[in-house]
Design an enzyme around this catalytic site. Structure first.
Site, PDB file in Angstrom:
ATOM      1  CE1 TYR A 130      37.954  36.300  27.008  1.00  0.00           C
ATOM      2  CE2 TYR A 130      37.467  34.393  26.064  1.00  0.00           C
ATOM      3  CZ  TYR A 130      37.831  35.787  25.818  1.00  0.00           C
ATOM      4  OH  TYR A 130      37.048  36.317  24.981  1.00  0.00           O
ATOM      5  CB  CYS A 131      37.719  36.372  33.395  1.00  0.00           C
ATOM      6  SG  CYS A 131      39.244  35.766  34.434  1.00  0.00           S
ATOM      7  N   GLY A 132      38.429  38.222  32.192  1.00  0.00           N
ATOM      8  CA  GLY A 132      39.912  39.929  32.371  1.00  0.00           C
ATOM      9  C   GLY A 132      41.548  39.556  32.320  1.00  0.00           C
ATOM     10  CG  PHE A 184      39.847  40.067  26.754  1.00  0.00           C
ATOM     11  CD1 PHE A 184      40.161  39.665  25.210  1.00  0.00           C
ATOM     12  CD2 PHE A 184      40.649  41.073  26.907  1.00  0.00           C
ATOM     13  CE1 PHE A 184      40.079  39.909  24.202  1.00  0.00           C
ATOM     14  CE2 PHE A 184      40.294  42.043  25.552  1.00  0.00           C
ATOM     15  CZ  PHE A 184      39.707  41.365  24.725  1.00  0.00           C
TER      16      PHE A 184
END
Length: 142
Positions: free
Chosen positions: A102-104, A130
């Site tokens: 995952y990332c932002g 996120f």
């Protein structure tokens, strides 16, 4: 979801182009094969399903955001390897277990997913990153 997968691929292609001045026929064929065999879910997973997977399986949780973002809050148990460092830190990622990346908001996670799947890893990306995780009121640690 389809747009996210295409967007991730479009973001990865320029990175590959920087490595060589032209794409080889093999690279183009491999990318084409990847696209032709994408499953219906595009290797994406909703935050609640990711949490259930984390609770029931031994998974490696990979956060590809920048260290400052990671410091501000993360999914419990996540390991931070920023997307730009992924190729040189590949040895830190276990091949024998499922990976949740995952990332932002999902873009860097999609890029990481394409790269890791190309390296033979079993990986899924949290749809919405996120932001979606926190929006679903799932646990966060600092």
């Amino acid at each position: 979801m389809r747009k996210l997968a295409w967007f991730g691929l479009l973001l990865v292609l320029p990175v590959l182009a920087q490595a060589t001045t032209t794409f080889s026929a093999l690279t183009v064929r491999e990318v084409g094969n990847f696209l032709a065999t994408l499953p219906a879910d595009f290797y994406g997973i909703q935050p609640a399903a990711a949490k259930q997977m984390m609770d029931t399986l031994d998974v490696f949780i990979l956060d590809v955001r920048e260290p400052a973002e990671f410091k501000d809050g993360r999914i419990p148990g996540a390991v931070n390897i920023p997307i730009r460092e992924l190729p040189k830190r590949l040895g830190e990622i276990p091949k024998g277990k499922p990976i949740i990346i995952y990332c932002g908001i999902g873009h860097r996670g999609a890029m990481g997913l394409v790269y890791l799947r190309g390296q033979g890893y079993n990986v899924k990306s949290i749809l919405g990153g996120f932001k979606a995780w926190t929006g679903a009121n799932l646990p966060v640690e600092k």
